[in-house]
Every structure is written in structure tokens, then in C-alpha cells.
Design a protein around this motif. Structure first.
Motif, PDB file in Angstrom:
ATOM      1  N   THR A   1      35.909 -30.593 -30.048  1.00 57.16           N
ATOM      2  CA  THR A   1      36.786 -29.865 -30.999  1.00 57.16           C
ATOM      3  C   THR A   1      37.933 -29.290 -30.650  1.00 57.16           C
TER       4      THR A   1
ATOM      5  N   LEU B   1      39.634 -38.903 -27.799  1.00 51.68           N
ATOM      6  CA  LEU B   1      39.144 -37.729 -28.240  1.00 51.68           C
ATOM      7  C   LEU B   1      37.497 -37.366 -27.848  1.00 51.68           C
TER       8      LEU B   1
ATOM      9  N   PRO C   1      40.126 -40.796 -34.497  1.00 47.99           N
ATOM     10  CA  PRO C   1      39.264 -40.996 -33.598  1.00 47.99           C
ATOM     11  C   PRO C   1      38.596 -42.571 -33.240  1.00 47.99           C
TER      12      PRO C   1
ATOM     13  N   LEU D   1      34.339 -33.193 -34.497  1.00 50.38           N
ATOM     14  CA  LEU D   1      35.659 -33.448 -34.782  1.00 50.38           C
ATOM     15  C   LEU D   1      36.210 -33.116 -36.269  1.00 50.38           C
TER      16      LEU D   1
ATOM     17  N   LEU E   1      40.115 -33.349 -37.743  1.00 48.07           N
ATOM     18  CA  LEU E   1      40.097 -34.743 -37.702  1.00 48.07           C
ATOM     19  C   LEU E   1      39.057 -35.190 -38.514  1.00 48.07           C
TER      20      LEU E   1
ATOM     21  N   ALA F   1      40.352 -32.477 -30.644  1.00 49.21           N
ATOM     22  CA  ALA F   1      40.825 -32.706 -32.150  1.00 49.21           C
ATOM     23  C   ALA F   1      41.832 -31.749 -32.622  1.00 49.21           C
TER      24      ALA F   1
END
Length: 204
Positions: free
Chosen positions: A193, A182, A16, A33, A38, A196
Motif C-alpha cells: 500500500t 510495486l 502495477p 494496491l 492504484l 502504491a
């Protein structure tokens, strides 16, 4: 031997790319995230609070936080002092590259053509951000560059979308992609979320 920046690049399929104006939102965004799969986060130095955002995110369990839009050695030092674990630049200059090498920083410089890559190779670098990816010729350009530089690996960034990220990741020379989709203004943590989670499933 795997380089520190390659380890970062192989951790998740999407990094991201974050532009954050509010320090209070930093830790919740990082946690959202990471929860979505991620953990590698690039905080761009495009806002006055970016260094404080890096400090906040670096304290989130599981987060691997780096600084993006690093343009010179002074910014490199500021980012490292703030806790950045890797450094991303939109371009490649000798002063910045040599400073990153001297400080043993995990460094991902930007390239857009063969001359950039050759200059990086002369400095001992072979992992690059292909930027701006779409406007520099897209996947066709990356494939053309990969031919004479078969051992070089890339993180394409710039203009990549959820719809095109998978196609980029299908390329052998691509270890990950950078994405700015993102986290958008006004998005809640649950939405971040979920974004992600979808991105984390794009692994080759």
C-alpha cells in the motif's frame, strides 16, 4: 471519443505489473494496491494460476483488472472469460489485434519501433505499450517516435523504476507507465500500500 483503453491508461499514473504464484494472496494484494491509489492492475499470464488470480482480483471492490503477456487469441479469450477488463501484449500481431478488435476488448499491444506503430495504426490502434522501454532506447527513443506519430500515446513498461517513473510521466506522449516494483516477494500488504501511495503521487 475516448477509447476504452485510454480510459484505463488515464485512471492512474502507474499500472502495477504483477506476477503472482499464490491465488490466496491475489485479493489481499489487489486490495492493498487499490487502497494505495492504484486501481488498475495488470496480471501477467506467466504463472499457471494467473487466470484464477484475475478472477480473485476482479472481485475486489474498486479494482480494474487486466491480463498481461497475452500472446494469442486463445489466451485473449481465456483472459476475458476470467474477467479481465483490459488486455496487454508484449508485441503486436495481426491475429491477436484483430481478435481483440472483434471482441471489442480494451487492448494495449506492445511496440518497440516505428514499423510496429504503423502496423497498429493500420489496424485502427493508437494507444500502445512501449516495451521493453529502457532497453529499446529509453526516453530518447520515445521522444523520437513521438515526433512522426504526434497523436499516439504510450504506456512505457520494462526497466522503469520509482526513480525514473516521474521523468517518463513528464513526457506529453505518456499517459501512464507499467511498473513491476510495486509488489515483490515477501512484501507485506502495508508495504504494498505504501508503494502504491508513492506511485499514485507521480501524476503529471
Amino acid at each position: 471519443m475516448t477509447s476504452p483503453i485510454e480510459t484505463v491508461m488515464r485512471t492512474a499514473p502507474v499500472i502495477p505489473v504483477l506476477v503472482i504464484d499464490d491465488v490466496a494472496s491475489a485479493a489481499p494484494i489487489a486490495a492493498a494496491l487499490v487502497a494505495g491509489g492504484l486501481p488498475v492492475l495488470e496480471v501477467t499470464l506467466r504463472t499457471p494460476v494467473a487466470l484464477d488470480v484475475i478472477r480473485e482480483m476482479a472481485a475486489v471492490d474498486g479494482a480494474i483488472v487486466g491480463a498481461g503477456t497475452v500472446l494469442n487469441p486463445a489466451q485473449l479469450d481465456q483472459a476475458l472469460d476470467a474477467g479481465a477488463q483490459f488486455i496487454v501484449s508484449p508485441g503486436l500481431t495481426d491475429p491477436l489485434a484483430r481478435a481483440a478488435i472483434d471482441r471489442q476488448a480494451a487492448f494495449l499491444p506492445g511496440i518497440a519501433n516505428a514499423s510496429d506503430i504503423m502496423r497498429g495504426l493500420d489496424l485502427g490502434l493508437d494507444r500502445f505499450k512501449f516495451f521493453p522501454a529502457e532497453s529499446s532506447g529509453g526516453i530518447r527513443a520515445l521522444r523520437a517516435l513521438s515526433g512522426p506519430f504526434g497523436d499516439v500515446r504510450f504506456c512505457p513498461t520494462g526497466g522503469i523504476t520509482p526513480a525514473t517513473a516521474g521523468e517518463w510521466l513528464d513526457e506529453e506522449a505518456v499517459l501512464c507507465v507499467g511498473g513491476s516494483w510495486l509488489v515483490k516477494a515477501g512484501m507485506d500488504m502495508d508495504g504494498i500500500t505504501k508503494n502504491a501511495q508513492r506511485a499514485a503521487q507521480l501524476r503529471r
